[in-house]
Design an enzyme around this catalytic site. Structure first.
Site, PDB file in Angstrom:
ATOM      1  N   GLU A 163       0.837  -1.175   0.000  1.00  0.00           N
ATOM      2  CA  GLU A 163       0.000   0.000   0.000  1.00  0.00           C
ATOM      3  C   GLU A 163       0.874   1.228   0.000  1.00  0.00           C
ATOM      4  O   GLU A 163       1.852   1.300   0.744  1.00  0.00           O
ATOM      5  CB  GLU A 163      -0.857  -0.047   1.275  1.00  0.00           C
ATOM      6  CG  GLU A 163      -1.868   1.029   1.328  1.00  0.00           C
ATOM      7  CD  GLU A 163      -2.900   0.788   2.430  1.00  0.00           C
ATOM      8  OE1 GLU A 163      -2.888  -0.296   3.049  1.00  0.00           O
ATOM      9  OE2 GLU A 163      -3.690   1.702   2.652  1.00  0.00           O
TER      10      GLU A 163
ATOM     11  N   SER B  91      -1.122   6.696  -2.402  1.00  0.00           N
ATOM     12  CA  SER B  91      -2.301   6.950  -3.217  1.00  0.00           C
ATOM     13  C   SER B  91      -3.095   5.700  -3.552  1.00  0.00           C
ATOM     14  O   SER B  91      -4.249   5.791  -3.954  1.00  0.00           O
ATOM     15  CB  SER B  91      -1.876   7.635  -4.526  1.00  0.00           C
ATOM     16  OG  SER B  91      -0.850   6.884  -5.146  1.00  0.00           O
TER      17      SER B  91
ATOM     18  N   VAL C  23      -1.964  -2.132  -3.815  1.00  0.00           N
ATOM     19  CA  VAL C  23      -1.601  -3.058  -4.888  1.00  0.00           C
ATOM     20  C   VAL C  23      -2.010  -4.474  -4.470  1.00  0.00           C
ATOM     21  O   VAL C  23      -1.686  -4.913  -3.367  1.00  0.00           O
ATOM     22  CB  VAL C  23      -0.089  -2.995  -5.197  1.00  0.00           C
ATOM     23  CG1 VAL C  23       0.267  -3.972  -6.307  1.00  0.00           C
ATOM     24  CG2 VAL C  23       0.328  -1.587  -5.583  1.00  0.00           C
TER      25      VAL C  23
ATOM     26  N   ASP D 255      12.247   9.448  -8.001  1.00  0.00           N
ATOM     27  CA  ASP D 255      12.027   8.699  -6.752  1.00  0.00           C
ATOM     28  C   ASP D 255      12.498   7.258  -6.902  1.00  0.00           C
ATOM     29  O   ASP D 255      11.793   6.315  -6.561  1.00  0.00           O
ATOM     30  CB  ASP D 255      10.538   8.742  -6.368  1.00  0.00           C
ATOM     31  CG  ASP D 255      10.307   8.199  -4.953  1.00  0.00           C
ATOM     32  OD1 ASP D 255      11.275   8.170  -4.162  1.00  0.00           O
ATOM     33  OD2 ASP D 255       9.167   7.803  -4.653  1.00  0.00           O
TER      34      ASP D 255
HETATM   35  N1  LIG Z   1       3.622  -5.285 -10.267  1.00  0.00           N
HETATM   36  C1  LIG Z   1       3.789  -5.621  -8.992  1.00  0.00           C
HETATM   37  N2  LIG Z   1       4.015  -6.893  -8.658  1.00  0.00           N
HETATM   38  C2  LIG Z   1       4.193  -7.248  -7.367  1.00  0.00           C
HETATM   39  N3  LIG Z   1       4.159  -6.395  -6.329  1.00  0.00           N
HETATM   40  C3  LIG Z   1       3.917  -5.101  -6.602  1.00  0.00           C
HETATM   41  C4  LIG Z   1       3.738  -4.641  -7.928  1.00  0.00           C
HETATM   42  N4  LIG Z   1       3.531  -3.310  -7.884  1.00  0.00           N
HETATM   43  C5  LIG Z   1       3.603  -2.952  -6.591  1.00  0.00           C
HETATM   44  N5  LIG Z   1       3.841  -4.010  -5.799  1.00  0.00           N
HETATM   45  C6  LIG Z   1       3.969  -4.036  -4.330  1.00  0.00           C
HETATM   46  O1  LIG Z   1       3.065  -3.136  -3.754  1.00  0.00           O
HETATM   47  C7  LIG Z   1       3.722  -2.215  -2.914  1.00  0.00           C
HETATM   48  C8  LIG Z   1       3.022  -0.871  -2.940  1.00  0.00           C
HETATM   49  O2  LIG Z   1       3.139  -0.314  -4.214  1.00  0.00           O
HETATM   50  P1  LIG Z   1       3.120   1.245  -4.479  1.00  0.00           P
HETATM   51  O3  LIG Z   1       3.481   1.432  -5.887  1.00  0.00           O
HETATM   52  O4  LIG Z   1       1.846   1.825  -4.003  1.00  0.00           O
HETATM   53  O5  LIG Z   1       4.300   1.628  -3.616  1.00  0.00           O
HETATM   54  P2  LIG Z   1       4.854   2.675  -2.628  1.00  0.00           P
HETATM   55  O6  LIG Z   1       6.149   3.070  -3.177  1.00  0.00           O
HETATM   56  O7  LIG Z   1       4.864   2.052  -1.289  1.00  0.00           O
HETATM   57  O8  LIG Z   1       3.862   3.885  -2.608  1.00  0.00           O
HETATM   58  P3  LIG Z   1       3.867   5.378  -3.085  1.00  0.00           P
HETATM   59  O9  LIG Z   1       2.857   5.355  -4.191  1.00  0.00           O
HETATM   60  O10 LIG Z   1       3.399   6.137  -1.905  1.00  0.00           O
HETATM   61  O11 LIG Z   1       5.229   5.743  -3.516  1.00  0.00           O
HETATM   62  C9  LIG Z   1       5.123  -2.164  -3.439  1.00  0.00           C
HETATM   63  O12 LIG Z   1       6.055  -1.846  -2.462  1.00  0.00           O
HETATM   64  C10 LIG Z   1       5.327  -3.584  -3.937  1.00  0.00           C
HETATM   65  O13 LIG Z   1       5.829  -4.397  -2.891  1.00  0.00           O
END
Ligand SMILES: Nc1ncnc2c1ncn2[C@@H]1O[C@H](COP(=O)(O)OP(=O)(O)OP(=O)(O)O)[C@@H](O)[C@H]1O
Length: 646
Positions: A20, A23, A26, A134
C-alpha cells in the site's frame, strides 16, 4: 474498504494485498479472462487531490513507456468510481534482494546485468523528457527471472525545467531521502543526472546492504548527500568488486557533470565492468578465491576438436599440489626444482622465477602481479611486467595452498597448520591462525569468511578480515581443497572430500556477514567414494564432480548427493577436475586427458601421453593447458575450421 475477492471489470479477482502506498493499494489478482495472475493497483477510496494527481501521472507515464526495464501497464479501468490499472506480477521482490554482493562471479554478474537494464530504462525515460525523481530499491522490483523493472512513476516530472521537489501530500516532502541527489535535496536543477545519482545510491544499498548515508532523521541524511563524501563501498562489503565500487562512487559525485553523462553511457560502463570481471574469473585461476568451485569461463567450447598446439619444457618435474594458473596471455606453473615458469599463450617462455625450493603451491595472478609460495616457506610477490620482486614474506613451514586475495591481503596456508594473512602492499603479516593439524589444502573464501580444512580432521571457519574463529567442525583428514557451491542469497554448500573417501556437503548460511552451519540441517549429505581423494571437487550447474584417486569419477547432485553419472578414468587421479562451459576436463597419473559433458558424463575427447599428470590443468582463452610430471607444459586448442561438435 476491503477489496479482497472483489471482481473488477468482470475479470480481475483480487486475491492478496501486496502493499500500500500513499495513493493506492496493490493486489495480486487473477485475470480470469487470460487465466494468469497479475498485479492490480487501485486508487484509495478517499484521496487527497495531490495523490489522485500522482496516480494519474503514473498511469499517463506508464502508457508512454515501453521498455523491458520498465513495468508495463496492461489494462486500465474503474471500480466503484476508483481508477485502477493492471500490470505484470513481479514476484522476485525488491532490487535489494540481489545484495549484499557475495564474492562470487555470479553475484556480481547478476548485479551488473540488473544495473545495466535499469540504466537503459532510465535512458529510455530521459530520452522522452521524463525524470523519475524517486528511484529506490523498493521502486525497482524483480520478476521471477530476477529481471528488474522500474516502477512507481508518481513523482515523475516532465520537462527539465520543473524544479519542484515539494510535491506535497498533506504537507509531507515526497521523494526518499536515502536515495536523493544533492541538487534534489536542495530543490534546484533536478534532471536526468539526479536519477543517475539516485541509481548510484540504490546500487550502493544493494551492493553493501546499507545506503550510502544513514542518519537519525531525514534532514541529517539530506545534509550528508549535499556535503559529505560516501564511504568506499568496499569498506562495508569487501566482496564488492573494484569496478563496481568505482562506478557507484562516480554516480554519487556531488557535481552532476562528474557523473556519467547519460543512462546509455552508464549502461556501457556497466557492461564493460562485467566483461572485465568475466575475464578476471576466466584467468586468475586460484582455487580458493573466485574459482573455488573449480569452474572457469572461457574454456574450449567444443573439446571434441582439441589438438596439441605446442609443448614447452619447463626444466623440472611438476607434481601435486601444483596447478597451472593463468592471466590474460600468460600461463604459469611451478616445478619441484624451484622454478616458476611463465609461458605466454603462443608457447614462448616469458620468464622464469627461481625460488630456493619446490614451487608446488599454485601461483596466483593478481592485479598485474604474481604471488607464489615455495616449499621453504617463502611467499613472493613479483610484478609480471618487469619481474620486479615487490616483497618476500617468510613463514616457518612449506607453503601448501594457493595464495588467495582477500581485502588487500593474501590468505595462504602452510604445512605446519597456519593460515597467514599477508598484506598485499608490504608483505607483512596481518594475522596468523593456527589450526591443530598440518594443512595441505588452500583456503576457501566465501563473503567475508574463510574456510580451511586440516589433516587432523577439522574444518575451521574464520572471519577473513580479522582471523577470528567463527566455528569449527570435525569431518576427517582433508588433503584436497573443498569446493563451494553458492546457493542463492546468503546460502552455500561446502563440499569437503576427506582423505578416507567420505565426501561431506555442509549447508552454510550467512547472518550479518558471518557464516554458520544451518541449524536445521547442517550436513546435507555424505557420500562414500570408498577410496582416497586427493583432487578437489569441481562444481557447477547444481552438480559436483568428484574424482577419487583410484580413477572413479562421479557427478553428484549438490542438493542431495544423488549420483547422476560415473566414469572410470584410465588411471589414478591427483589433479582436480576442471569445469568450463558444460564440460569436465580430467587428467590422470598415467597420462590420459579427457573432456566429458558435465550433465551426462559422455566422453567428448580423449588423448593419451606417455607421462602422467598430477597438477590441475587450466582452461582459459579457449585452450586447455596441462603440465605433465616430466616437466612439459602442453597447450591444446580447438582445430580451426572444424564445426562445433557439441
Ligand atoms: N507489479 C507488482 N508486482 C508485485 N508487487 C507489486 C507490484 N507493484 C507494486 N507491488 C507491491 O506493492 C507495494 C506498494 O506499491 P506502491 O506502488 O503503491 O508503492 P509505494 O512506493 O509504497 O507507494 P507510493 O505510491 O506512496 O510511492 C510495493 O512496495 C510492492 O511491494
Amino acid at each position: 474498504m476491503d477489496l479482497l475477492d472483489a471482481r473488477l471489470d468482470q475479470r480481475y479477482v483480487l486475491q492478496d494485498l501486496l502493499g500500500e502506498g500513499g495513493s493506492a493499494k496493490v493486489y495480486r489478482a487473477h485475470d480470469e479472462r487470460l487465466g494468469r495472475d497479475v498485479a492490480v493497483k487501485i486508487l484509495h477510496d478517499h484521496v487527497h487531490p495531490a495523490d489522485r494527481t500522482r496516480f494519474e501521472r503514473e498511469i499517463r507515464t506508464l502508457a508512454r513507456l515501453a521498455h523491458p526495464g520498465v513495468v508495463s501497464i496492461l489494462d486500465l479501468g474503474t471500480f466503484e468510481g476508483r481508477t485502477f490499472f493492471s500490470m505484470p506480477l513481479l514476484s522476485g521482490g525488491p532490487l535489494s534482494t540481489l545484495g549484499p554482493l557475495e564474492d562470487t562471479p555470479e553475484s556480481a554478474e547478476v548485479f551488473l546485468d540488473a544495473a545495466t537494464l535499469i540504466a537503459q530504462a532510465l535512458h529510455h525515460l530521459h530520452d522522452r523528457g521524463l525524470v523519475h525523481r524517486d528511484l529506490t530499491p523498493n521502486n525497482i522490483l524483480l520478476d521471477a527471472h530476477r529481471t528488474p523493472r522500474v516502477m512507481d512513476f508518481g513523482l515523475v516530472s516532465s520537462g527539465m525545467s520543473e524544479h519542484t521537489l515539494h510535491l506535497t501530500r498533506s504537507g509531507v516532502t515526497l521523494g526518499t531521502p536515502q536515495y536523493m541527489a544533492p541538487e534534489q535535496a536542495r530543490g534546484v536543477n533536478v534532471g536526468p543526472h539526479s536519477d543517475l545519482y539516485a541509481l548510484g545510491a540504490v546500487l550502493y544499498r544493494v551492493a553493501c546492504g546499507s545506503p550510502p548515508f544513514v542518519g537519525d532523521n531525514d534532514q541529517s541524511v539530506l545534509y550528508q548527500h549535499v556535503y559529505e563524501l560516501p564511504d568506499d563501498p568496499r569498506l562495508h562489503n569487501p566482496a564488492v568488486p573494484d569496478e563496481i565500487a568505482r562506478l557507484i562512487l562516480t554516480l554519487l559525485a556531488k557535481k552532476p557533470e562528474a557523473r556519467p553523462e547519460s543512462g546509455l553511457r552508464l549502461a556501457r560502463q556497466l557492461q564493460r565492468a562485467r566483461d572485465l570481471l568475466r575475464r578476471a574469473h576466466s584467468s586468475g585461476q586460484y582455487r580458493g578465491g573466485r574459482a573455488r568451485g573449480g569452474e572457469h569461463l572461457g574454456g574450449p567450447l567444443s573439446p571434441g576438436a582439441l589438438q596439441e598446439a605446442w609443448a614447452v619444457p619447463l626444466g623440472g618435474e611438476v607434481t601435486w599440489p601444483a596447478a597451472v594458473t593463468g592471466s590474460g596471455p600468460l600461463v604459469t606453473v611451478g616445478t619441484r626444482q624451484g622454478q616458476l615458469a611463465v609461458v605466454n599463450v603462443s608457447g614462448d617462455l616469458h620468464a622464469t622465477y627461481t625460488a630456493r625450493d619446490e614451487v608446488t603451491a599454485p601461483a596466483t595472478f593478481h592485479e598485474g602481479t604474481l604471488v607464489y609460495g615455495a616449499w621453504d616457506g617463502t611467499l613472493r610477490r613479483v610484478r609480471v611486467q618487469d619481474s620486479h620482486e615487490l616483497w618476500r614474506h617468510q613463514t616457518r613451514a612449506e607453503i601448501t595452498g594457493t595464495p588467495t586475495p582477500w581485502g588487500g591481503r593474501y590468505l595462504v596456508t602452510s604445512r605446519d597448520g597456519h593460515l597467514h594473512s599477508v598484506d598485499g602492499d608490504s608483505g607483512e603479516l596481518a594475522w596468523a591462525y593456527r589450526t591443530g593439524g598440518p594443512i595441505a589444502a588452500s583456503p576457501v573464501v566465501w563473503g567475508s569468511n574463510v574456510f580451511i580444512a586440516d589433516e587432523d580432521g577439522w574444518l575451521h571457519a574464520l572471519d577473513a578480515t580479522t582471523g577470528t574463529p567463527v566455528f569449527k567442525t570435525q569431518l576427517g583428514t582433508v588433503h584436497a581443497t573443498p569446493a563451494l557451491a553458492p546457493r542463492g542469497r546468503g546460502e552455500a554448500v561446502l563440499i569437503v572430500p576427506t582423505w578416507n573417501g567420505e565426501v561431506h556437503a555442509l549447508h552454510l548460511q550467512v547472518r550479518q556477514g558471518r557464516a554458520h552451519l544451518a541449524a536445521d540441517e547442517p550436513l546435507l549429505w555424505t557420500y562414500d567414494v570408498e577410496g582416497e581423494v586427493w583432487a578437489s571437487p569441481a562444481t557447477a550447474e547444481g552438480l559436483v564432480v568428484i574424482a577419487a584417486w583410484d580413477g572413479q569419477v562421479r557427478a553428484l547432485r549438490v542438493l542431495d548427493g544423488e549420483e547422476v553419472w560415473t566414469h572410470r578414468a584410465s588411471g589414478r587421479v591427483t589433479a582436480s577436475p576442471v569445469i568450463s562451459d558444460g564440460h569436465v576436463f580430467l587428467a590422470t597419473e598415467d597420462g590420459e586427458l579427457s573432456a566429458l559433458t558435465l550433465t551426462r558424463g559422455q566422453v567428448r575427447w580423449r588423448a593419451l601421453h606417455p607421462t602422467g599428470v598430477q597438477a590441475t590443468p587450466l582452461v582459459s582463452d579457449g585452450a586447455l593447458y596441462v603440465a605433465f610430471m616430466d616437466g612439459t607444459l602442453r597447450a591444446y586448442r580447438e582445430a580451426t575450421g572444424q564445426p562445433l561438435t557439441t
